[in-house]
Design a protein around this motif. Structure first.
Motif, short mmCIF file in Angstrom:
data_model
loop_
_atom_site.label_atom_id
_atom_site.label_comp_id
_atom_site.label_asym_id
_atom_site.label_seq_id
_atom_site.Cartn_x
_atom_site.Cartn_y
_atom_site.Cartn_z
N GLN A 1 -29.98 -17.96 4.51
CA GLN A 1 -28.59 -17.72 4.94
C GLN A 1 -28.09 -18.89 5.80
O GLN A 1 -26.94 -19.32 5.68
CB GLN A 1 -28.49 -16.42 5.75
N ALA A 2 -28.96 -19.39 6.67
CA ALA A 2 -28.58 -20.52 7.54
C ALA A 2 -28.28 -21.75 6.69
O ALA A 2 -27.24 -22.40 6.86
CB ALA A 2 -29.70 -20.81 8.54
N ARG A 3 -29.15 -22.04 5.76
CA ARG A 3 -28.97 -23.21 4.89
C ARG A 3 -27.66 -23.13 4.11
O ARG A 3 -26.98 -24.15 3.89
CB ARG A 3 -30.17 -23.33 3.94
N ALA A 4 -27.28 -21.92 3.69
CA ALA A 4 -26.07 -21.72 2.88
C ALA A 4 -24.79 -22.02 3.67
O ALA A 4 -23.72 -22.18 3.08
CB ALA A 4 -26.03 -20.29 2.33
N LEU A 5 -24.89 -22.11 4.99
CA LEU A 5 -23.70 -22.39 5.81
C LEU A 5 -23.34 -23.87 5.83
O LEU A 5 -22.28 -24.25 6.33
CB LEU A 5 -23.93 -21.92 7.25
N GLY A 6 -24.25 -24.72 5.32
CA GLY A 6 -23.96 -26.15 5.38
C GLY A 6 -24.68 -26.92 4.30
O GLY A 6 -25.04 -26.37 3.25
N MET B 283 -35.95 -24.83 1.72
CA MET B 283 -34.57 -24.90 2.22
C MET B 283 -34.47 -25.68 3.53
O MET B 283 -33.38 -25.93 4.04
CB MET B 283 -33.96 -23.49 2.37
N VAL B 284 -35.64 -26.07 4.06
CA VAL B 284 -35.66 -26.76 5.37
C VAL B 284 -35.73 -28.27 5.16
O VAL B 284 -36.65 -28.78 4.53
CB VAL B 284 -36.87 -26.28 6.21
N GLU B 285 -34.72 -28.97 5.70
CA GLU B 285 -34.71 -30.44 5.64
C GLU B 285 -35.82 -30.98 6.52
O GLU B 285 -36.63 -31.80 6.10
CB GLU B 285 -33.34 -30.92 6.15
N ARG B 286 -35.83 -30.49 7.77
CA ARG B 286 -36.87 -30.93 8.69
C ARG B 286 -36.99 -29.95 9.85
O ARG B 286 -35.98 -29.46 10.36
CB ARG B 286 -36.52 -32.33 9.22
N ALA B 287 -38.23 -29.65 10.21
CA ALA B 287 -38.47 -28.78 11.37
C ALA B 287 -39.17 -29.59 12.45
O ALA B 287 -39.91 -30.54 12.17
CB ALA B 287 -39.32 -27.59 10.96
N PHE B 288 -38.94 -29.19 13.71
CA PHE B 288 -39.49 -29.88 14.87
C PHE B 288 -40.03 -28.85 15.84
O PHE B 288 -39.52 -27.73 15.89
CB PHE B 288 -38.40 -30.63 15.65
N LEU B 289 -40.97 -29.27 16.67
CA LEU B 289 -41.31 -28.44 17.82
C LEU B 289 -40.23 -28.68 18.86
O LEU B 289 -39.80 -29.82 19.06
CB LEU B 289 -42.67 -28.84 18.39
N GLY B 290 -39.81 -27.61 19.53
CA GLY B 290 -38.78 -27.74 20.56
C GLY B 290 -39.32 -28.40 21.81
O GLY B 290 -40.51 -28.76 21.89
N SER B 291 -38.44 -28.54 22.78
CA SER B 291 -38.84 -29.07 24.08
C SER B 291 -39.54 -27.96 24.87
O SER B 291 -39.20 -26.79 24.72
CB SER B 291 -37.59 -29.54 24.82
N ALA C 237 -20.71 -27.11 18.91
CA ALA C 237 -21.21 -26.56 17.64
C ALA C 237 -20.68 -25.14 17.50
O ALA C 237 -20.42 -24.47 18.51
CB ALA C 237 -22.74 -26.56 17.63
N ASN C 238 -20.52 -24.70 16.25
CA ASN C 238 -20.18 -23.30 16.02
C ASN C 238 -21.48 -22.50 16.01
O ASN C 238 -22.44 -22.90 15.35
CB ASN C 238 -19.49 -23.12 14.67
N VAL C 239 -21.47 -21.38 16.71
CA VAL C 239 -22.67 -20.54 16.75
C VAL C 239 -22.41 -19.31 15.88
O VAL C 239 -21.41 -18.61 16.07
CB VAL C 239 -23.01 -20.14 18.20
N VAL C 240 -23.27 -19.09 14.90
CA VAL C 240 -23.06 -18.04 13.90
C VAL C 240 -24.26 -17.09 13.90
O VAL C 240 -25.41 -17.53 13.84
CB VAL C 240 -22.91 -18.67 12.49
N ARG C 241 -23.98 -15.82 13.97
CA ARG C 241 -25.06 -14.81 13.96
C ARG C 241 -25.40 -14.43 12.52
O ARG C 241 -24.51 -14.13 11.73
CB ARG C 241 -24.59 -13.58 14.74
N ILE C 242 -26.69 -14.45 12.17
CA ILE C 242 -27.14 -14.04 10.82
C ILE C 242 -27.63 -12.58 10.92
O ILE C 242 -28.45 -12.27 11.79
CB ILE C 242 -28.32 -14.93 10.34
N PRO C 243 -27.14 -11.72 10.03
CA PRO C 243 -27.54 -10.30 10.14
C PRO C 243 -28.97 -10.05 9.68
O PRO C 243 -29.61 -10.92 9.11
CB PRO C 243 -26.54 -9.59 9.22
N LEU C 244 -29.41 -8.82 9.92
CA LEU C 244 -30.74 -8.36 9.48
C LEU C 244 -30.76 -8.28 7.95
O LEU C 244 -29.78 -7.88 7.33
CB LEU C 244 -30.98 -6.98 10.09
#
Ligand SMILES: Cc1cc2nc3c(=O)[nH]c(=O)nc-3n(C[C@H](O)[C@H](O)[C@H](O)COP(=O)(O)O)c2cc1C
Ligand SMILES: Nc1ncnc2c1ncn2[C@@H]1O[C@H](COP(=O)(O)OP(=O)(O)OP(=O)(O)O)[C@@H](O)[C@H]1O
Length: 147
Positions: free
Chosen positions: A31-36, A71-79, A119-126
């Protein structure tokens, strides 16, 4: 650091722990990927998962699994110290929040703007119901069978 050619692409960012991957995660990230046009993911650091039991799977292995998803371009460990730090490099146009992520969308948008990271913050449903679409549900069933 992560070039944005001519700023033509819509870059989406999703975040989460992603312990014991399951179809709920796949739904959330699809769903996240489909937004962009491209999806970046920040995987939560072991040290920052304090709102629920510590992950079973260590952070480097959780990162490897998320990075393997199509669907993931790139993942990172956060700070470990500042959740806004990686955003300075990723510069997402859209940030998705999961149905159970404890951030307020409006508050987060305001905090981002304040830091020069709009940035626009968008909630993805269950997702639709599924018996093991939650890490907690998987752990519960393992304990029931083997505990
Ligand atoms: C915009 C944003 C940035 C984040 N950056 C980080 C980070 O740099 N490091 C980290 O450990 N967690 C970071 N997090 C938090 C987690 O990835 C995740 O949201 C948190 O662990 C709670 O969600 P969960 O229960 O779905 O895992 C960030 C969350 C958001 C919304
Ligand atoms: N079934 C689902 N439908 C939609 N989104 C989901 C689903 N399961 C997880 N997500 C989302 O995926 C992201 C990462 O999930 P997380 O790592 O917290 O796993 P979880 O399965 O929700 O864990 P737990 O069961 O411990 O709460 C979160 O933003 C969460 O909202």
């Amino acid at each position: 650091m992560y070039p944005r050619p001519g700023d033509l692409l819509t870059r989406v960012l999703a975040t989460g722990t992603f312990d014991l991957l399951h179809p709920g995660h796949v739904y959330f990230l699809t769903q996240a990927r489909a937004l962009g046009d491209e999806l970046f993911v920040i995987v939560a650091r072991d040290s920052n998962v304090t709102h629920k039991p510590k992950p079973i799977v260590p952070e480097e292995q959780r990162l490897e699994m998320v990075n393997a998803l199509g669907m993931v371009e790139r993942a990172f460990l956060g700070s470990e110290k500042d959740m806004f730090e990686p955003l300075k490099h990723i510069r997402p146009d859209i940030i998705t929040l999961g149905y159970d992520q404890r951030f307020d969308t409006d508050m987060l948008e305001k905090e981002l703007t304040k830091r020069g990271l709009p940035a626009n913050v968008v909630r993805i449903p269950l997702s639709k119901e599924c018996p093991f679409c939650s890490t907690g549900a998987i752990i519960k069933e393992v304990l029931r069978r083997y505990g």
